[in-house]
Design a protein around this motif. Structure first.
Motif, PDB file in Angstrom:
ATOM      1  N   UNK A  61      -6.130 -44.747 -15.876  1.00  0.00           N
ATOM      2  CA  UNK A  61      -6.462 -46.157 -15.692  1.00  0.00           C
ATOM      3  C   UNK A  61      -5.886 -46.656 -14.379  1.00  0.00           C
ATOM      4  N   UNK A  62      -6.446 -47.751 -13.874  1.00  0.00           N
ATOM      5  CA  UNK A  62      -5.917 -48.372 -12.666  1.00  0.00           C
ATOM      6  C   UNK A  62      -4.636 -49.132 -12.999  1.00  0.00           C
ATOM      7  N   UNK A  63      -3.949 -49.576 -11.940  1.00  0.00           N
ATOM      8  CA  UNK A  63      -2.740 -50.381 -12.152  1.00  0.00           C
ATOM      9  C   UNK A  63      -3.033 -51.611 -12.995  1.00  0.00           C
ATOM     10  N   UNK A  64      -4.218 -52.189 -12.823  1.00  0.00           N
ATOM     11  CA  UNK A  64      -4.553 -53.426 -13.517  1.00  0.00           C
ATOM     12  C   UNK A  64      -4.714 -53.232 -15.018  1.00  0.00           C
ATOM     13  N   UNK A  65      -4.904 -51.990 -15.457  1.00  0.00           N
ATOM     14  CA  UNK A  65      -5.001 -51.726 -16.896  1.00  0.00           C
ATOM     15  C   UNK A  65      -3.713 -51.136 -17.456  1.00  0.00           C
ATOM     16  N   UNK A  66      -2.702 -51.005 -16.628  1.00  0.00           N
ATOM     17  CA  UNK A  66      -1.432 -50.481 -17.107  1.00  0.00           C
ATOM     18  C   UNK A  66      -0.784 -49.571 -16.100  1.00  0.00           C
ATOM     19  N   UNK A  67       0.041 -50.135 -15.220  1.00  0.00           N
ATOM     20  CA  UNK A  67       0.707 -49.333 -14.190  1.00  0.00           C
ATOM     21  C   UNK A  67       1.748 -48.449 -14.857  1.00  0.00           C
ATOM     22  N   UNK A  68       1.676 -47.144 -14.555  1.00  0.00           N
ATOM     23  CA  UNK A  68       2.590 -46.197 -15.173  1.00  0.00           C
ATOM     24  C   UNK A  68       2.934 -45.098 -14.178  1.00  0.00           C
ATOM     25  N   UNK A  69       3.975 -44.350 -14.491  1.00  0.00           N
ATOM     26  CA  UNK A  69       4.386 -43.241 -13.638  1.00  0.00           C
ATOM     27  C   UNK A  69       3.471 -42.040 -13.868  1.00  0.00           C
ATOM     28  N   UNK A  70       3.482 -41.129 -12.901  1.00  0.00           N
ATOM     29  CA  UNK A  70       2.689 -39.913 -13.043  1.00  0.00           C
ATOM     30  C   UNK A  70       1.495 -39.910 -12.116  1.00  0.00           C
ATOM     31  N   UNK A  71       1.053 -38.728 -11.719  1.00  0.00           N
ATOM     32  CA  UNK A  71      -0.105 -38.635 -10.814  1.00  0.00           C
ATOM     33  C   UNK A  71      -1.385 -39.089 -11.490  1.00  0.00           C
ATOM     34  N   UNK A  72      -2.286 -39.612 -10.675  1.00  0.00           N
ATOM     35  CA  UNK A  72      -3.585 -40.032 -11.188  1.00  0.00           C
ATOM     36  C   UNK A  72      -4.674 -39.288 -10.429  1.00  0.00           C
ATOM     37  N   UNK A  73      -5.397 -38.459 -11.158  1.00  0.00           N
ATOM     38  CA  UNK A  73      -6.428 -37.626 -10.576  1.00  0.00           C
ATOM     39  C   UNK A  73      -7.511 -37.403 -11.623  1.00  0.00           C
ATOM     40  N   UNK A  74      -8.604 -36.770 -11.228  1.00  0.00           N
ATOM     41  CA  UNK A  74      -9.669 -36.411 -12.150  1.00  0.00           C
ATOM     42  C   UNK A  74      -9.341 -35.042 -12.753  1.00  0.00           C
ATOM     43  N   UNK A  75      -9.383 -34.964 -14.070  1.00  0.00           N
ATOM     44  CA  UNK A  75      -9.084 -33.704 -14.752  1.00  0.00           C
ATOM     45  C   UNK A  75     -10.251 -33.302 -15.644  1.00  0.00           C
ATOM     46  N   UNK A  76     -10.277 -32.028 -16.007  1.00  0.00           N
ATOM     47  CA  UNK A  76     -11.345 -31.493 -16.847  1.00  0.00           C
ATOM     48  C   UNK A  76     -10.728 -30.790 -18.052  1.00  0.00           C
ATOM     49  N   UNK A  77     -11.203 -31.154 -19.233  1.00  0.00           N
ATOM     50  CA  UNK A  77     -10.775 -30.528 -20.482  1.00  0.00           C
ATOM     51  C   UNK A  77     -11.862 -29.553 -20.918  1.00  0.00           C
ATOM     52  N   UNK A  78     -11.481 -28.282 -21.095  1.00  0.00           N
ATOM     53  CA  UNK A  78     -12.421 -27.251 -21.546  1.00  0.00           C
ATOM     54  C   UNK A  78     -12.379 -27.181 -23.069  1.00  0.00           C
ATOM     55  N   UNK A  79     -13.480 -27.522 -23.719  1.00  0.00           N
ATOM     56  CA  UNK A  79     -13.513 -27.568 -25.183  1.00  0.00           C
ATOM     57  C   UNK A  79     -13.406 -26.183 -25.809  1.00  0.00           C
ATOM     58  N   UNK A  80     -13.717 -25.111 -25.057  1.00  0.00           N
ATOM     59  CA  UNK A  80     -13.634 -23.758 -25.603  1.00  0.00           C
ATOM     60  C   UNK A  80     -12.205 -23.224 -25.567  1.00  0.00           C
ATOM     61  N   UNK A  81     -11.496 -23.477 -24.466  1.00  0.00           N
ATOM     62  CA  UNK A  81     -10.148 -22.919 -24.303  1.00  0.00           C
ATOM     63  C   UNK A  81      -9.043 -23.933 -24.545  1.00  0.00           C
ATOM     64  N   UNK A  82      -9.401 -25.233 -24.621  1.00  0.00           N
ATOM     65  CA  UNK A  82      -8.438 -26.339 -24.759  1.00  0.00           C
ATOM     66  C   UNK A  82      -7.557 -26.499 -23.523  1.00  0.00           C
ATOM     67  N   UNK A  83      -7.949 -25.873 -22.412  1.00  0.00           N
ATOM     68  CA  UNK A  83      -7.167 -25.950 -21.183  1.00  0.00           C
ATOM     69  C   UNK A  83      -7.574 -27.172 -20.368  1.00  0.00           C
TER      70      UNK A  83
END
Length: 740
Positions: free
Chosen positions: A587-609
């Protein structure tokens, strides 16, 4: 006990009207869907308002003595449907109260709009001093408390845009003007207290006071010098600062320089001469601060300061501002800043007590999305929460003292509706209710003398529409989608999915048949997307008091399955073309500023990775193209739209303007987005891969000229934009804490 020798055919309660002859329920002039059986139950409760109606009586009058039915289930369902229609809850009822093993009671004040509802006594009294009517309905001992109403002529708007059947209202007003107005305003007194609540009067009639968006860290702050109230209003689709005359309610926009065109209000200086404003030229949470003379003049930027909220220090020579999780004091004379206090989370709505000894503020938890009231001593050394565990999850915010420090007024959200409460001075005792609906009341500001307060009453009116290119205007969509906020059709165009204003997720066939609610009421859904095969849904949702998470749920309904096991906010799930992977962001800062990197990630439903998309740091809101070739995303400052090529693993910016809510066309050849912060809020279409930018529509494409702003909701199967247009947001209201 009241007797009912003649039953009225129409009842009014707050902004609602029930017509017993036609079986129709109306809210502020708009018809609300309520099935026949629940309406019959509601009619009985209205006829005997304030009295306990036993389950046995309801069974006899609605179902009959010879009808075999699962009565407990049927009655429970009917009551739930009534509460849904009225926005009511069982835990904190404003309309229908449950009395265990006894029955139900309609607890809100009710007026008979025609016919005659005989009572043991009805007294009419006219006050020459206030020019207001007064209606007292008395009951015998043992029944619900007396209802005393003393409205002014501003308490309710009977114009055609607010009430159904203006001709009938005019006719009634000619016969019994004071009684009708008194009954319409009667709800504001509360329903179960032996002492009446203060009378609520409406101050403005423009209907476009900016309500703010709590989820976006936007609170409807206002300030007053005793003669004027400074408050944001919506104009041309944007929030601008205006002043309201406290005597007449007249609203006038304040001219501000271009760099402050979308400024938000922090505070008014103690001497009433200077406004403290925060620039809002982008969605970033920390922005520059400015001081502006109220009588006109050049603005002055507060040097070396960025903040998400600020207020004047009691001496008027320094500014207290909030940045990150710290409060700092900036001396205007030399521009130096010093730490005032370190806080657990981000602070908003900073307000000093009149004697300058106590600071109270609202603390926002970006993970649990809760609001809480805190206070600090004048030296910043003693910081502590107040009203801890008063509500769970905590929802208190936006408090302010009266000018003499006698009362502290704040807002609290219960069951999705906000009301005002007060504490006595600096004490932390049991809060006392100030308002009791039917509108949501937020953003209090107190006059500098006496105990009069002003506040915003939310009364949003909106309409779901789609763009008609042949007419160059937006036109209404079919009725079954009337309450939709975000809309998405399945890939085969046979089904449609949408969220409503309460955060519930619904699914139906494209013609509206086979309608079901997908998610439980305990889950607040922000958005949802179909899997390519139409069998599953990926949703962004959260439980009360918890972070946004990603869930998978069967398209036919079932238990939501949480995708990630982490405490951070996760957002915007988007399916790959084969349905085996889900891209998501933060989320953006306006929806809840928090620590940690913000990037696009991909969840693989077959491997759960989980893997991170190359070069995606600083981007959010991913949207995978239906053909799987590209992932579109928005920069965190919402100024750029870019494409990630899944084959070449490279990024390319395709649009630079304000960007929100990107949606792919079904053929992957174009992507639509809403420039929601730009002038006239245009909707654009970008050709892929060429990148040609084309404006499709903007605020000028709404007929009638009464649309204040709008929200881009999705696309029809023919790739036509769907929007929710907003014609009304709310008005300023006022009351005196000392009584009616």
């Amino acid at each position: 006990m009241l007797s009912h020798p003649e039953i009225a055919s129409r009842f009014g309660f707050g902004v609602y009207e029930a017509d017993l002859q036609t079986g129709e329920l109306w809210k502020a002039g708009r018809k609300i869907k309520l099935q026949s059986q629940p309406f019959k139950v509601l009619a009985i409760l209205l006829e005997k308002h304030g009295e306990i109606v036993t389950r046995e009586e309801l069974q006899l009058r609605v179902w009959g003595k010879n009808v075999v039915v699962d009565f407990d289930h049927s009655l429970g369902t009917a009551i739930n449907k009534i509460r849904d229609a009225l926005g009511d809850t069982a835990d904190n009822p404003r309309f229908v109260e449950t009395l265990a093993k006894r029955g139900y009671r309609f607890v809100a004040p009710v007026t008979a709009l025609n016919g005659s509802l005989a009572a043991e006594s009805m007294n009419h009294e006219f006050s020459a001093e206030s020019g207001a009517a007064r209606v007292v309905l008395e009951k015998s001992p043992g029944t619900s408390p007396s209802i005393q109403v003393s409205p002014s002529s501003n308490e309710f708007d009977l114009s055609p845009t607010h009430q159904r059947g203006f001709g009938s209202w005019l006719w009634l007003a000619m016969l019994v003007p004071m009684a009708v107005l008194a009954g319409l305003a009667g709800f504001y007194y509360g329903s179960r207290s032996t002492a009446p609540l203060p009378r609520v009067e409406r101050l403005t009639r423009i209907g476009r006071i900016a309500p703010g968006v709590q989820a976006m860290e936007s609170l409807p702050a206002s300030a007053t010098d005793g003669l004027r109230i400074y408050i944001p209003v919506i104009s041309g689709g944007r929030s601008v600062l205006a002043q309201v005359d406290v005597r007449t309610g007249a609203v006038q926009n304040l001219p501000l320089p271009s760099e402050l065109a979308s400024a938000t209000l922090g505070d008014l200086s103690p001497d009433g001469s200077m406004l403290l404003l925060r620039s809002h030229v982008s969605p970033e949470s920390e922005q520059s601060l400015w001081t502006v003379p109220v009588g006109g003049g050049s603005p002055l930027r507060v040097a070396n300061v960025v903040a998400h909220d600020a207020t004047w220090m009691p001496d008027g020579k320094s500014i207290l501002y909030a940045t990150g999780d710290e409060l700092l004091v900036n001396k205007l004379q030399d521009g130096t800043s010093s730490l005032f206090a370190k806080l657990p989370e981000r602070a908003f709505w900073l307000r000093w007590s009149p004697d300058g000894k106590v600071l109270r503020f609202t603390l926002l938890d970006p993970i649990q999305h809760t609001l809480g009231l805190w206070e600090a001593s004048s030296d910043g050394k003693s910081v502590r929460p107040i009203l801890s565990n008063w509500t769970k999850p905590s929802s208190e915010c936006c408090g302010i003292w009266t000018g003499d420090g006698k009362y502290f007024v704040f807002q609290s959200d219960r069951g999705g509706s906000s009301d005002l409460w007060r504490l006595d001075g600096k004490s932390i005792g049991e809060p006392k209710r100030v308002t009791n609906g039917p509108l949501s009341f937020v953003g209090p500001v107190t006059s500098r003398i006496g105990h009069r307060i002003f506040f915003l009453g939310l009364e949003t009116q909106s309409l779901l529409q789609h763009y008609d290119a042949s007419r160059h205007e937006f036109v209404p969509l079919p009725g079954f989608l009337a309450e939709a906020n975000r809309v998405e059709y399945s890939h085969d165009r046979q089904w449609v999915l949408w969220t409503d204003a309460s955060g519930r997720l619904w699914r139906a066939k494209a013609d509206g048949s086979e309608l079901i609610q997908i998610t439980p009421d305990s889950l607040q859904v922000f958005l949802a997307h179909w899997s390519p095969d139409g069998k599953k849904l990926a949703i962004m949702a959260k439980e009360s008091g918890k972070a946004w998470q990603i869930y998978l749920v069967p398209a036919d309904g079932g238990a939501p399955e949480r995708l990630l096991r982490e405490s951070r906010n996760a957002a915007d799930p988007s399916w790959s073309a084969d349905g085996q992977q889900i891209a998501f962001g933060r989320v953006t800062d306006m929806m809840g500023k928090e620590d940690g990197p913000r990037a696009i990630q991909i969840f693989d439903l077959r491997t759960q990775a989980v893997s991170t998309v190359t070069g995606s740091e600083g981007w959010f809101s991913p949207r995978w193209s239906p053909d799987g070739r590209y992932i579109a995303a928005i920069s965190l400052d919402q100024r750029k739209l870019a494409l990630f090529d899944t084959e070449s693993k490279t990024w390319r910016t395709i649009a630079e303007t304000t960007v929100a809510d990107p949606v792919w066309s079904s053929d992957s050849k174009t992507i639509f987005f809403h420039a929601s912060s730009a002038e006239m809020q245009p909707i654009y279409r970008v050709s892929i891969p060429g990148g040609r930018l084309e404006q499709i529509a903007n605020l000028s494409n709404f007929s009638g000229g009464d649309t204040e702003d709008y929200f881009f909701c999705g696309l029809t199967p023919e790739s036509v934009p769907i929007v929710r247009s907003r014609t009304r947001t709310g008005n300023l209201y006022t009351l005196n804490l000392d009584g009616p």
